[in-house]
Design a protein around this motif. Structure first.
Motif, mmCIF file in Angstrom:
data_model
loop_
_atom_site.group_PDB
_atom_site.id
_atom_site.type_symbol
_atom_site.label_atom_id
_atom_site.label_comp_id
_atom_site.label_asym_id
_atom_site.label_seq_id
_atom_site.Cartn_x
_atom_site.Cartn_y
_atom_site.Cartn_z
ATOM 1 N N ALA A 23 49.646 30.086 55.110
ATOM 2 C CA ALA A 23 51.089 29.950 55.794
ATOM 3 C C ALA A 23 51.568 31.138 55.586
ATOM 4 N N SER A 40 60.202 28.910 57.067
ATOM 5 C CA SER A 40 60.217 27.633 57.043
ATOM 6 C C SER A 40 59.640 26.833 58.577
ATOM 7 N N TYR A 43 56.000 26.630 58.299
ATOM 8 C CA TYR A 43 55.536 25.596 57.695
ATOM 9 C C TYR A 43 55.738 24.329 58.282
#
Length: 128
Positions: A23, A40, A43
């Motif tokens: 990631a 984020s 993700y």
């Protein structure tokens, strides 16, 4: 910056060289194109892509999950525990094993990505 455009860009990235990227690596490669994007967002996009079956998530023994675009060609991997080398196996090499397991155990195998860990020929030769 729509989530769908991020997802499409991630798919494009993962399809480029058929790499296994963490990631963090996806974020680092995407950030120049989407400077306002935060980790984020990556993700969440990776999670949605995995849930929809467009990418696979694997543990290649590196300490972080890696992501790969799902293709029509099912394949598997051999990972050297010493040098980290990754070899790709065509499904034909292990498909019969899956069939035998299903028949012997009355079990439907759902995995489409088998990873076997061991030692490659170069490392074995170096240790000899």
């Amino acid at each position: 910056m729509k989530a769908s455009s991020i997802e499409l860009a991630i798919l494009d990235l993962l399809n480029q060289d058929h790499h296994h990227l963490t990631a963090q690596e996806v974020y680092q490669r995407m950030h120049p194109r989407f400077p306002a994007m935060n980790p984020s967002t990556v993700y969440r996009a990776l999670e949605r892509l995995a849930d929809s079956g467009k990418i696979s998530v694997s543990d290649m023994g590196t300490g972080a999950s890696v992501y790969e675009a799902v293709s029509d060609r099912i394949h598997h991997h051999l990972v050297c525990r010493k040098c980290g080398r990754i070899l790709t196996l065509d499904h034909a090499m292990v498909g019969e094993l899956f069939d035998r397991i299903e028949k012997a155990c009355s079990f439907r195998v759902a995995t489409n990505h088998l990873i076997l860990f061991g030692t490659c020929s170069k490392c074995r030769k170096h240790d000899a």
